[in-house]
Design a protein around this motif. Sequence first.
Motif, PDB file in Angstrom:
ATOM      1  N   SER A   1       1.289  -1.726  -8.046  1.00 46.90           N
ATOM      2  CA  SER A   1       1.495  -1.173  -6.702  1.00 46.90           C
ATOM      3  C   SER A   1       0.179  -0.712  -6.097  1.00 46.90           C
ATOM      4  N   VAL A   2      -0.657  -0.084  -6.913  1.00 46.50           N
ATOM      5  CA  VAL A   2      -1.967   0.357  -6.438  1.00 46.50           C
ATOM      6  C   VAL A   2      -2.846  -0.857  -6.151  1.00 46.50           C
ATOM      7  N   GLN A   3      -2.768  -1.879  -7.005  1.00 48.03           N
ATOM      8  CA  GLN A   3      -3.539  -3.102  -6.771  1.00 48.03           C
ATOM      9  C   GLN A   3      -3.181  -3.730  -5.409  1.00 48.03           C
ATOM     10  N   VAL A   4      -1.891  -3.773  -5.121  1.00 46.18           N
ATOM     11  CA  VAL A   4      -1.437  -4.383  -3.864  1.00 46.18           C
ATOM     12  C   VAL A   4      -2.001  -3.619  -2.670  1.00 46.18           C
ATOM     13  N   GLU A   5      -1.974  -2.285  -2.723  1.00 49.52           N
ATOM     14  CA  GLU A   5      -2.484  -1.502  -1.602  1.00 49.52           C
ATOM     15  C   GLU A   5      -3.985  -1.693  -1.435  1.00 49.52           C
ATOM     16  N   ALA A   6      -4.706  -1.772  -2.562  1.00 45.05           N
ATOM     17  CA  ALA A   6      -6.144  -2.019  -2.495  1.00 45.05           C
ATOM     18  C   ALA A   6      -6.409  -3.393  -1.888  1.00 45.05           C
ATOM     19  N   LEU A   7      -5.620  -4.364  -2.321  1.00 46.53           N
ATOM     20  CA  LEU A   7      -5.765  -5.720  -1.778  1.00 46.53           C
ATOM     21  C   LEU A   7      -5.451  -5.760  -0.283  1.00 46.53           C
ATOM     22  N   TRP A   8      -4.447  -4.987   0.109  1.00 41.72           N
ATOM     23  CA  TRP A   8      -4.086  -4.953   1.531  1.00 41.72           C
ATOM     24  C   TRP A   8      -5.247  -4.395   2.365  1.00 41.72           C
ATOM     25  N   ALA A   9      -5.895  -3.354   1.870  1.00 39.68           N
ATOM     26  CA  ALA A   9      -7.042  -2.798   2.581  1.00 39.68           C
ATOM     27  C   ALA A   9      -8.181  -3.814   2.626  1.00 39.68           C
ATOM     28  N   LEU A  10      -8.431  -4.486   1.512  1.00 38.22           N
ATOM     29  CA  LEU A  10      -9.488  -5.502   1.480  1.00 38.22           C
ATOM     30  C   LEU A  10      -9.159  -6.678   2.392  1.00 38.22           C
ATOM     31  N   THR A  11      -7.865  -6.989   2.515  1.00 40.28           N
ATOM     32  CA  THR A  11      -7.458  -8.063   3.421  1.00 40.28           C
ATOM     33  C   THR A  11      -7.831  -7.718   4.845  1.00 40.28           C
ATOM     34  N   ASN A  12      -7.601  -6.476   5.244  1.00 38.62           N
ATOM     35  CA  ASN A  12      -7.959  -6.051   6.590  1.00 38.62           C
ATOM     36  C   ASN A  12      -9.466  -6.121   6.815  1.00 38.62           C
ATOM     37  N   VAL A  13     -10.236  -5.735   5.804  1.00 41.81           N
ATOM     38  CA  VAL A  13     -11.698  -5.834   5.917  1.00 41.81           C
ATOM     39  C   VAL A  13     -12.113  -7.295   6.047  1.00 41.81           C
TER      40      VAL A  13
ATOM     41  N   LEU B   1     -10.333   2.429  13.056  1.00 44.86           N
ATOM     42  CA  LEU B   1     -11.039   3.615  12.557  1.00 44.86           C
ATOM     43  C   LEU B   1     -11.144   3.601  11.040  1.00 44.86           C
ATOM     44  N   LEU B   2     -10.063   3.201  10.388  1.00 41.83           N
ATOM     45  CA  LEU B   2     -10.064   3.222   8.932  1.00 41.83           C
ATOM     46  C   LEU B   2     -11.046   2.198   8.366  1.00 41.83           C
ATOM     47  N   ILE B   3     -11.063   0.987   8.939  1.00 41.21           N
ATOM     48  CA  ILE B   3     -11.983  -0.038   8.449  1.00 41.21           C
ATOM     49  C   ILE B   3     -13.416   0.460   8.560  1.00 41.21           C
ATOM     50  N   GLN B   4     -13.729   1.118   9.662  1.00 45.60           N
ATOM     51  CA  GLN B   4     -15.081   1.638   9.821  1.00 45.60           C
ATOM     52  C   GLN B   4     -15.376   2.720   8.790  1.00 45.60           C
ATOM     53  N   GLU B   5     -14.365   3.562   8.525  1.00 43.11           N
ATOM     54  CA  GLU B   5     -14.553   4.601   7.501  1.00 43.11           C
ATOM     55  C   GLU B   5     -14.737   3.986   6.117  1.00 43.11           C
ATOM     56  N   VAL B   6     -13.990   2.934   5.824  1.00 42.59           N
ATOM     57  CA  VAL B   6     -14.121   2.252   4.528  1.00 42.59           C
ATOM     58  C   VAL B   6     -15.556   1.788   4.327  1.00 42.59           C
ATOM     59  N   LEU B   7     -16.142   1.246   5.391  1.00 41.57           N
ATOM     60  CA  LEU B   7     -17.511   0.751   5.290  1.00 41.57           C
ATOM     61  C   LEU B   7     -18.508   1.905   5.250  1.00 41.57           C
ATOM     62  N   ASP B   8     -18.307   2.916   6.097  1.00 47.42           N
ATOM     63  CA  ASP B   8     -19.249   4.035   6.154  1.00 47.42           C
ATOM     64  C   ASP B   8     -19.237   4.851   4.866  1.00 47.42           C
ATOM     65  N   ARG B   9     -18.065   5.021   4.285  1.00 46.93           N
ATOM     66  CA  ARG B   9     -17.947   5.831   3.063  1.00 46.93           C
ATOM     67  C   ARG B   9     -18.178   5.007   1.795  1.00 46.93           C
TER      68      ARG B   9
ATOM     69  N   GLY C   1     -11.865  -8.922   9.382  1.00 41.78           N
ATOM     70  CA  GLY C   1     -12.702  -8.368  10.439  1.00 41.78           C
ATOM     71  C   GLY C   1     -13.828  -9.304  10.820  1.00 41.78           C
ATOM     72  N   THR C   2     -15.022  -8.744  10.989  1.00 37.72           N
ATOM     73  CA  THR C   2     -16.167  -9.545  11.415  1.00 37.72           C
ATOM     74  C   THR C   2     -16.800 -10.227  10.209  1.00 37.72           C
ATOM     75  N   THR C   3     -17.722 -11.135  10.502  1.00 38.38           N
ATOM     76  CA  THR C   3     -18.461 -11.814   9.434  1.00 38.38           C
ATOM     77  C   THR C   3     -19.267 -10.810   8.621  1.00 38.38           C
ATOM     78  N   GLU C   4     -19.753  -9.784   9.283  1.00 39.95           N
ATOM     79  CA  GLU C   4     -20.505  -8.740   8.572  1.00 39.95           C
ATOM     80  C   GLU C   4     -19.624  -8.061   7.532  1.00 39.95           C
ATOM     81  N   HIS C   5     -18.373  -7.779   7.900  1.00 40.79           N
ATOM     82  CA  HIS C   5     -17.456  -7.160   6.935  1.00 40.79           C
ATOM     83  C   HIS C   5     -17.235  -8.071   5.740  1.00 40.79           C
TER      84      HIS C   5
END
Length: 611
Positions: A139-151, A114-122, A154-158
């Motif tokens: 610390s903020v950089q690491v969390e941003a990187l972690w979110a980008l890692t999940n994206v 759900l979050l990955i989809q929200e990241v893309l939609d928003r 994902g799919t090739t589109e992501h």
Amino acid sequence: MASAAEDNAAEGHETHLRTRGGRSEESDRTLPAVLGSNFGDTVGGFNGGGAPAPLDRRAQEEFQTDLQEVERGLRLTSAVPPGGADEAENTSIVEVQLMAARKLRQLLSSNRELLIQEVLDRNWIPLLLGWLSLHHCPSVQVEALWALTNVAAGTTEHTHVLIKHGAVPTLVSLLDSANEEVLEQALWVLGNLAGEGVQARDAVLGAGVLAPLLRCLEARPGVLSLLRIGSWALSNLCDGQPRPQLELAPVMRALQQLLRSTDPEVLSHTCWALSHLCDGPSSHIKTVVEGGVCPRLVDLLSHRSWRVTKPALRTIGNIVCAEDDIDYTQHIIEAGAVRCLRVLISHSNREIQKEACWTLSNIAAGTVEQIQTVLDSGVITPLISIATLARTDGEVRSEACWVVLNATSCGSDQQIKYLVSEGCTKVLMDLLSETSMVMMALEGLERILQVGEDDSRRTGGPNPYAPLLSAQRIEELEHHKSQAIAKRAARIWRTHYVTCAICNLRFPKASDATRFCSECKCFVCSNCNCNIYHLTFQEEYWAQMEGKEAKEATEKANSKRNRKQRKKQKLKERKQAKAKSDSVDVDGGDGGDDAPSEAAPARAGSEDEAR
């Protein structure tokens, strides 16, 4: 008549050396799950392939509240650096950002899809990239990187969304970060991007990732987490078809260093990188071989982890199947690979079994000396067992058969005699039913028969190998839909086999069971007699029949004459008996002188009747 060698050339049978062809690459392109222990939750399981599971009303409200909190922090990317004019305001912004970052990590753990989809939609990607510029707040950089890692996982589109928003140059710049966690996480995202296809890989390489990546690996040889991520990212950068254009010298130095590691994961990724290089141009293989890594790769064939053994084996297999003026196979043989391959063909892992047989098949397509190395290892007996057992996996059996095919097609006469003594003819005969291998099987069988024919000429005896093959099966292939196969089968049959003209059974030519009749102009087996069809026999037979008929006619005439004589004799004897009887009656009668005169006419009448 054209020689067998000329026919082989004309038919253009397939090359003995075989590349991997349709084999699928199985290196870990996506994020290795084992690395997640360094950073909390792993993302290896996310594939973005299905719709997120819906939340109930309360959970949906909480989720939306959390998203708003994260978005507030994402939009606060204009914090002044420490020591600036408004330090209090800056501290407050950083705290909001940290709270938002922690909430983001929490959402990734509980509602990843759900979050990955929200990241893309928003359209949060640019905002997350903005967080990456907060060098004073790793610390903020690491969390941003972690979110980008999940994206990125994902799919090739992501992945393309990240590339489109310019994430790659920003991520590459973080490889010079003084913070180890930021550096590793940035490398992690880049590795995932590079593993999403050639276009993404080239975008990462085009951003200049290679030099800082290699510097990181060289500068931190003792940081295991970095070595794991770095070796994995480097493997993805070397992967893909067409192969990337790389400056090989520094890459090889890094790979040589990584090969000295004792960590199975680092070794696995490093071997996959080498296998990708060796599946490319000859110049890449030359660089790898000249880098002196072959002995180490052979050592890794015996590693306790199949995850290391498999890519090491794949690399060696790619080196062996290289078609170049330089004989790279000899480097592998001299490193002692064949004895290791002898063990791996019985490995519990099916893929390793198959790769080991494939590698041996390409060695068996080499020189006579290289084939002898294979034979001396004792591998033929278990290979033939693998090729003939019904329970063997189909792909493993196919590769095992290729070892026999190549050895019989390329081996010397003595080597072929050894192969026959080990039972290779059964393997080749079985392959006559395999559409993709029938031509090679016929080539191997013809080579075996030629060796037997040479022995036959020297000894004056029959071909010792012809009876080992199914003449009927070879004869059937004369009617194969492929003209090349039919032609080769007909040549083998014509040269080495005959059919008895009487009983139609098939026999090896020049064997004790058959002979050629010069009068009938055909072959006849020892159980049949063609003499009855010869002209001389027919003439003798006709003469015998005429004599028999003449004899029967004479006997018949004699029998008839004898019957007549017997009949006359009987009549004569009857007359004599009658006459005697009459004489007795006359002598004993009462009649007077007139009696004889009265009886005379009666006798005369009786005689007339008798006549």
